[in-house]
Design a protein around this motif. Structure first.
Motif, PDB file in Angstrom:
ATOM      1  N   LEU A   7     -56.761  31.750 -13.625  1.00 49.27           N
ATOM      2  CA  LEU A   7     -58.048  32.208 -13.850  1.00 49.27           C
ATOM      3  C   LEU A   7     -59.107  31.220 -13.447  1.00 49.27           C
ATOM      4  CD1 LEU A   7     -57.620  33.039 -17.562  1.00 49.27           C
ATOM      5  CD2 LEU A   7     -57.476  34.731 -15.752  1.00 49.27           C
ATOM      6  N   ALA A   8     -60.023  31.943 -12.628  1.00 53.44           N
ATOM      7  CA  ALA A   8     -61.170  31.071 -11.814  1.00 53.44           C
ATOM      8  C   ALA A   8     -62.217  30.869 -13.017  1.00 53.44           C
ATOM      9  CB  ALA A   8     -61.746  31.778 -10.776  1.00 53.44           C
ATOM     10  N   ARG A 490     -55.999  47.022  -8.319  1.00 56.67           N
ATOM     11  CA  ARG A 490     -55.756  45.964  -9.307  1.00 56.67           C
ATOM     12  C   ARG A 490     -56.759  46.250 -10.368  1.00 56.67           C
ATOM     13  NH1 ARG A 490     -54.049  41.271  -7.947  1.00 56.67           N
ATOM     14  NH2 ARG A 490     -54.799  40.274  -9.947  1.00 56.67           N
ATOM     15  N   THR A 491     -56.357  45.750 -11.677  1.00 49.98           N
ATOM     16  CA  THR A 491     -57.466  46.026 -12.551  1.00 49.98           C
ATOM     17  C   THR A 491     -58.085  44.673 -13.213  1.00 49.98           C
ATOM     18  OG1 THR A 491     -55.657  46.034 -14.319  1.00 49.98           O
ATOM     19  CG2 THR A 491     -56.514  48.231 -13.525  1.00 49.98           C
ATOM     20  N   ASP A 492     -57.500  43.626 -12.723  1.00 50.46           N
ATOM     21  CA  ASP A 492     -57.708  42.170 -13.090  1.00 50.46           C
ATOM     22  C   ASP A 492     -58.291  41.357 -11.741  1.00 50.46           C
ATOM     23  OD1 ASP A 492     -57.972  39.756 -13.983  1.00 50.46           O
ATOM     24  OD2 ASP A 492     -55.788  39.219 -14.071  1.00 50.46           O
ATOM     25  N   ASP A 493     -59.487  40.773 -11.820  1.00 54.55           N
ATOM     26  CA  ASP A 493     -59.943  40.171 -10.627  1.00 54.55           C
ATOM     27  C   ASP A 493     -59.767  38.640 -10.721  1.00 54.55           C
ATOM     28  OD1 ASP A 493     -61.871  39.210 -12.429  1.00 54.55           O
ATOM     29  OD2 ASP A 493     -63.774  40.334 -11.612  1.00 54.55           O
ATOM     30  N   GLY A 494     -58.926  38.321 -11.862  1.00 57.17           N
ATOM     31  CA  GLY A 494     -58.524  36.919 -11.989  1.00 57.17           C
ATOM     32  C   GLY A 494     -59.475  36.146 -12.557  1.00 57.17           C
ATOM     33  N   ILE A 495     -60.503  36.469 -12.992  1.00 53.76           N
ATOM     34  CA  ILE A 495     -61.759  35.560 -13.731  1.00 53.76           C
ATOM     35  C   ILE A 495     -61.539  36.115 -15.183  1.00 53.76           C
ATOM     36  CG2 ILE A 495     -64.131  35.170 -13.685  1.00 53.76           C
ATOM     37  CD1 ILE A 495     -64.337  35.705 -10.972  1.00 53.76           C
ATOM     38  N   ARG A 522     -71.388  36.717 -11.747  1.00 54.97           N
ATOM     39  CA  ARG A 522     -70.240  37.152 -12.121  1.00 54.97           C
ATOM     40  C   ARG A 522     -69.640  38.457 -11.436  1.00 54.97           C
ATOM     41  NH1 ARG A 522     -65.751  38.943 -12.437  1.00 54.97           N
ATOM     42  NH2 ARG A 522     -64.439  39.139 -14.305  1.00 54.97           N
ATOM     43  N   PRO A 523     -70.437  39.631 -11.304  1.00 53.87           N
ATOM     44  CA  PRO A 523     -70.014  40.903 -10.624  1.00 53.87           C
ATOM     45  C   PRO A 523     -69.554  40.851  -9.262  1.00 53.87           C
ATOM     46  CG  PRO A 523     -71.781  41.392 -12.213  1.00 53.87           C
ATOM     47  CD  PRO A 523     -71.700  40.046 -11.809  1.00 53.87           C
ATOM     48  N   ASP A 524     -70.359  39.777  -8.652  1.00 51.60           N
ATOM     49  CA  ASP A 524     -69.957  39.439  -7.001  1.00 51.60           C
ATOM     50  C   ASP A 524     -69.290  38.600  -6.701  1.00 51.60           C
ATOM     51  OD1 ASP A 524     -71.376  40.481  -4.838  1.00 51.60           O
ATOM     52  OD2 ASP A 524     -72.756  38.728  -4.578  1.00 51.60           O
ATOM     53  N   VAL A 525     -68.145  38.120  -7.587  1.00 52.52           N
ATOM     54  CA  VAL A 525     -67.267  37.353  -7.015  1.00 52.52           C
ATOM     55  C   VAL A 525     -65.902  37.814  -7.617  1.00 52.52           C
ATOM     56  CG1 VAL A 525     -68.429  35.408  -7.009  1.00 52.52           C
ATOM     57  CG2 VAL A 525     -67.580  35.870  -8.982  1.00 52.52           C
ATOM     58  N   ALA A 526     -64.780  37.348  -6.911  1.00 56.30           N
ATOM     59  CA  ALA A 526     -63.337  37.571  -7.383  1.00 56.30           C
ATOM     60  C   ALA A 526     -62.619  36.331  -7.346  1.00 56.30           C
ATOM     61  CB  ALA A 526     -62.690  38.658  -6.910  1.00 56.30           C
ATOM     62  N   ALA A 527     -61.528  36.154  -7.917  1.00 53.83           N
ATOM     63  CA  ALA A 527     -60.763  35.014  -7.779  1.00 53.83           C
ATOM     64  C   ALA A 527     -60.192  35.239  -6.357  1.00 53.83           C
ATOM     65  CB  ALA A 527     -59.613  34.942  -8.667  1.00 53.83           C
ATOM     66  N   CYS A 528     -59.955  33.855  -5.806  1.00 53.46           N
ATOM     67  CA  CYS A 528     -59.168  33.814  -4.413  1.00 53.46           C
ATOM     68  C   CYS A 528     -57.568  33.726  -4.806  1.00 53.46           C
ATOM     69  CB  CYS A 528     -59.607  32.510  -3.765  1.00 53.46           C
ATOM     70  SG  CYS A 528     -59.009  32.311  -2.282  1.00 53.46           S
ATOM     71  N   ARG A 529     -57.102  34.329  -3.605  1.00 55.74           N
ATOM     72  CA  ARG A 529     -55.604  34.643  -3.497  1.00 55.74           C
ATOM     73  C   ARG A 529     -54.889  33.553  -3.299  1.00 55.74           C
ATOM     74  NH1 ARG A 529     -52.143  39.182  -0.315  1.00 55.74           N
ATOM     75  NH2 ARG A 529     -50.257  38.468  -0.743  1.00 55.74           N
ATOM     76  N   THR A 530     -55.462  32.433  -2.411  1.00 55.13           N
ATOM     77  CA  THR A 530     -54.836  31.263  -2.120  1.00 55.13           C
ATOM     78  C   THR A 530     -55.397  29.896  -2.440  1.00 55.13           C
ATOM     79  OG1 THR A 530     -56.190  31.169  -0.209  1.00 55.13           O
ATOM     80  CG2 THR A 530     -53.963  32.240   0.227  1.00 55.13           C
ATOM     81  N   HIS A 531     -56.485  29.998  -3.251  1.00 54.07           N
ATOM     82  CA  HIS A 531     -56.988  28.759  -3.861  1.00 54.07           C
ATOM     83  C   HIS A 531     -57.468  28.962  -5.306  1.00 54.07           C
ATOM     84  CE1 HIS A 531     -57.915  28.326   0.619  1.00 54.07           C
ATOM     85  NE2 HIS A 531     -57.899  27.265   0.325  1.00 54.07           N
ATOM     86  N   LEU A 550     -57.452  39.406  -2.897  1.00 48.81           N
ATOM     87  CA  LEU A 550     -56.194  39.672  -4.267  1.00 48.81           C
ATOM     88  C   LEU A 550     -55.173  40.629  -3.652  1.00 48.81           C
ATOM     89  CD1 LEU A 550     -58.339  39.463  -7.071  1.00 48.81           C
ATOM     90  CD2 LEU A 550     -57.047  37.672  -6.413  1.00 48.81           C
ATOM     91  N   PRO A 551     -53.910  40.538  -3.863  1.00 47.28           N
ATOM     92  CA  PRO A 551     -52.872  41.415  -3.668  1.00 47.28           C
ATOM     93  C   PRO A 551     -52.815  42.362  -4.620  1.00 47.28           C
ATOM     94  CG  PRO A 551     -51.809  39.650  -4.860  1.00 47.28           C
ATOM     95  CD  PRO A 551     -53.254  39.095  -4.852  1.00 47.28           C
ATOM     96  N   ALA A 552     -52.193  43.615  -4.435  1.00 42.05           N
ATOM     97  CA  ALA A 552     -52.084  44.664  -5.257  1.00 42.05           C
ATOM     98  C   ALA A 552     -51.372  44.517  -6.506  1.00 42.05           C
ATOM     99  CB  ALA A 552     -51.671  46.139  -4.722  1.00 42.05           C
ATOM    100  N   ALA A 553     -51.877  45.043  -7.672  1.00 44.07           N
ATOM    101  CA  ALA A 553     -51.289  44.703  -9.235  1.00 44.07           C
ATOM    102  C   ALA A 553     -51.669  45.656 -10.038  1.00 44.07           C
ATOM    103  CB  ALA A 553     -51.618  43.194  -9.373  1.00 44.07           C
TER     104      ALA A 553
END
Length: 554
Positions: A7-8, A490-495, A522-531, A550-553
């Motif tokens: 969670l970012a 995917r439905t979860d952007d990691g934030i 908030r709406p303009d960002v998503a969590a990073c896959r590698t950081h 982000l990978p498919a989930a």
């Protein structure tokens, strides 16, 4: 390392991280008016009425007068007025859900299209359609201005085309900030010059109204018939994509709250689908002035707005003032609409190019590309075959807008197979969603075949109807067939922070992109896959190796 992000949280950037090549240029330019991005609350400083006035200033184009005149001269006043009314009704109904989504979620029509049935790359198709709309109508308005400069200053048409193209470049550079000032200050003058002559003619010579209503068109029949109405409506419906330009302004609406909901809704309806009310009125005025010019001068000059208003001004003021005022009206109108055409077209081209190549070349590059296409059309004398171009183009525009409007109205709210909140970020969407792409391709392809008489002359006038009906039927049908599975990768952007606040508006909580090191809402960002960090939507678009995506989930 795990492919699922933690969670970012909103954190300051790591000083050791360096921005990707070309990112600084992209950030610097797109932060002026958030081109290609969600428009954040911190930037949306305008009141609903200022946004609405700015958006309506963009429909000051003179093409409506030419379109109305062309339909009226060909099919007669009765058929022309019915065609204008039919097209206006379709444009209003389809434009309403699009305008609402643009204003409510602060994104442009391309970003809406991505999450409304087309997918991340699928909407490149419609971006090209919209970009084509902007340079076709830029060319049309530039041609009208060149006619005015020839009448008023004696400039040859080729030079007038060049002047009308080059003069908008300085204004387009500065985006929404300059456009809002230009539109607000010039609108009162434009309205006075447009409406004044019509009121004067009707008040001083009521016979003009009788001649207008009785005009039978070049076929001489005068009766109302379905084929003529639909052919005329098809030309008018080429303007259906104008809602994209309205949304380029409406995305800057302030958040909708209990305190401002009345003015907010008024502005959205007035400047969104409501633009067509003024547009239809201008088309009807174009028929009226064309009939008036035929009686006073002759048919050859009737389709040209500069001649229409010169003839009207001739009846109400000294001769020395007629040509200067007519030229002023045409020039103001051309500047008001063509800065919007150049601005919106550059966004559409840049959006497509950035997604396909994952490189941001700068919006001004595509301002020049769009103007180059428009200038080529002007030099080819597109004005002489205007109705043919618009009739063909309308099939593609109708298929696109009806598909997106149906996805919002039916798939999101009735079938509930399409996500209610629009999604546009790379990694969250599938590359292509067959719902919108299949509906659009089938509707536009079959309607174009009808337009070119592939199924006989009797069905040719029905091509715009076919485009609308096929798109309306196939969009929910494809959603049911695919069970809505191709909307979200995917439905979860990691934030952890919700996308929307308690009022249902996009959240204003800010995060720092660890690639470009700028702060975004908030709406303009998503969590990073590698950081353990977040990445903004534009940096995701320009990520060539997919390191941050982000990978498919499911």
């Amino acid at each position: 390392m795990s492919t699922e992000p933690r969670l970012a949280e909103a954190t300051e950037p790591d000083p050791a991280q360096r921005a990707a090549p070309g990112t600084d240029q992209a950030v610097k330019e797109t932060l002026e008016d958030y081109t290609l991005r969600f428009a954040p609350r911190s930037y949306r400083r305008w009141t609903p009425m200022v946004v609405a006035t700015t958006a309506l200033g963009g429909i000051a184009y003179m093409a409506d007068f030419s379109i109305g005149a062309g339909i009226g001269l060909a099919h007669g006043t009765g058929n022309a007025l019915l065609a204008i009314a039919v097209a206006a009704a379709v444009i209003f109904v389809t434009g309403f859900p699009l305008a609402y989504y643009g204003a409510r979620y602060n994104i442009d029509l391309d970003l809406i299209t991505r999450g409304s049935g087309f997918g991340y790359f699928g909407s490149v198709l419609t971006s090209v359609i919209f970009a084509s709309f902007t340079f076709i109508f830029f060319a049309l308005e530039g041609s009208i201005m060149a006619q005015g400069l020839k009448l008023g200053l004696g400039l040859p048409l080729w030079l007038g085309y060049l002047v009308s193209t080059l003069m908008v470049i300085p204004l387009v550079i500065y985006g929404m900030t300059a456009l809002s000032k230009l539109q607000v200050w010039t609108t009162p003058v434009w309205l006075l010059l447009m409406v004044g002559p019509l009121v004067y003619l009707v008040a001083t010579d009521p016979g003009t109204v009788d001649r207008f209503l009785a005009y039978a068109g070049t076929d001489g029949e005068g009766g109302v018939n379905t084929a003529s109405v639909l052919l005329g409506a098809g030309v008018c419906l080429s303007l259906i994509a104008q809602i994209g330009e309205q949304i380029d302004y409406l995305r800057f609406m302030p958040p909708k709250t209990e305190a401002n909901k009345r003015s907010w809704w008024t502005a959205v309806v007035m400047a969104g689908p409501g633009w067509v009310v003024l547009g239809a009125l201008k088309q009807a005025i174009g028929v009226f002035l064309a009939v008036y010019i035929i009686a006073e001068v002759g048919a050859s000059a009737a389709p040209e707005p500069i001649q229409q208003f010169k003839g009207a001004f001739d009846a109400m003021m000294p001769s020395w003032l007629v040509v200067p005022l007519a030229v002023v009206l045409v020039v103001i109108s051309q500047i008001k609409i063509n800065v919007t055409n150049a601005y919106s077209g550059s966004l559409a081209w840049t959006n497509s190019f950035t997604r396909v190549t994952r490189r941001y070349p700068g919006r001004m590059v595509f301002v020049l590309v769009n103007l180059g296409f428009a200038l080529a059309l002007m030099e080819a004398d597109m004005f002489s075959f205007l109705n043919g171009i618009l009739g063909f183009y309308s099939n593609c525009a109708i298929a696109w807008v009806v598909t997106v409007a149906t996805d919002i109205g039916i798939n999101k709210y009735v079938l509930k197979l399409s996500p209610r909140v629009p999604e546009f970020r790379r990694g969250m969407l599938y590359t292509v969603n067959p719902v919108g792409v299949v509906a659009f391709v089938a509707a536009s392809g079959l309607s174009i075949a009808l337009y070119f008489h592939a199924f006989g002359d009797a069905l040719q006038p029905y091509s715009p109807v076919a485009a609308a009906v096929i798109a309306f039927v196939l969009t929910p049908l494809m959603a049911v067939v695919t069970k809505g599975r191709y909307y979200l990768r995917r439905t979860d952007d990691g934030i952890a922070e919700p996308l929307l606040d308690e009022d249902g508006n996009p959240s204003s909580v800010t995060y720092v992109c660890h690639v470009c090191r700028q702060r975004f809402e908030r709406p303009d960002v998503a969590a990073c896959r590698t950081h353990d960090a977040v990445v903004c939507s534009l940096c995701l678009s320009t990520d060539k190796v997919g390191d941050h995506v982000l990978p498919a989930a499911l």
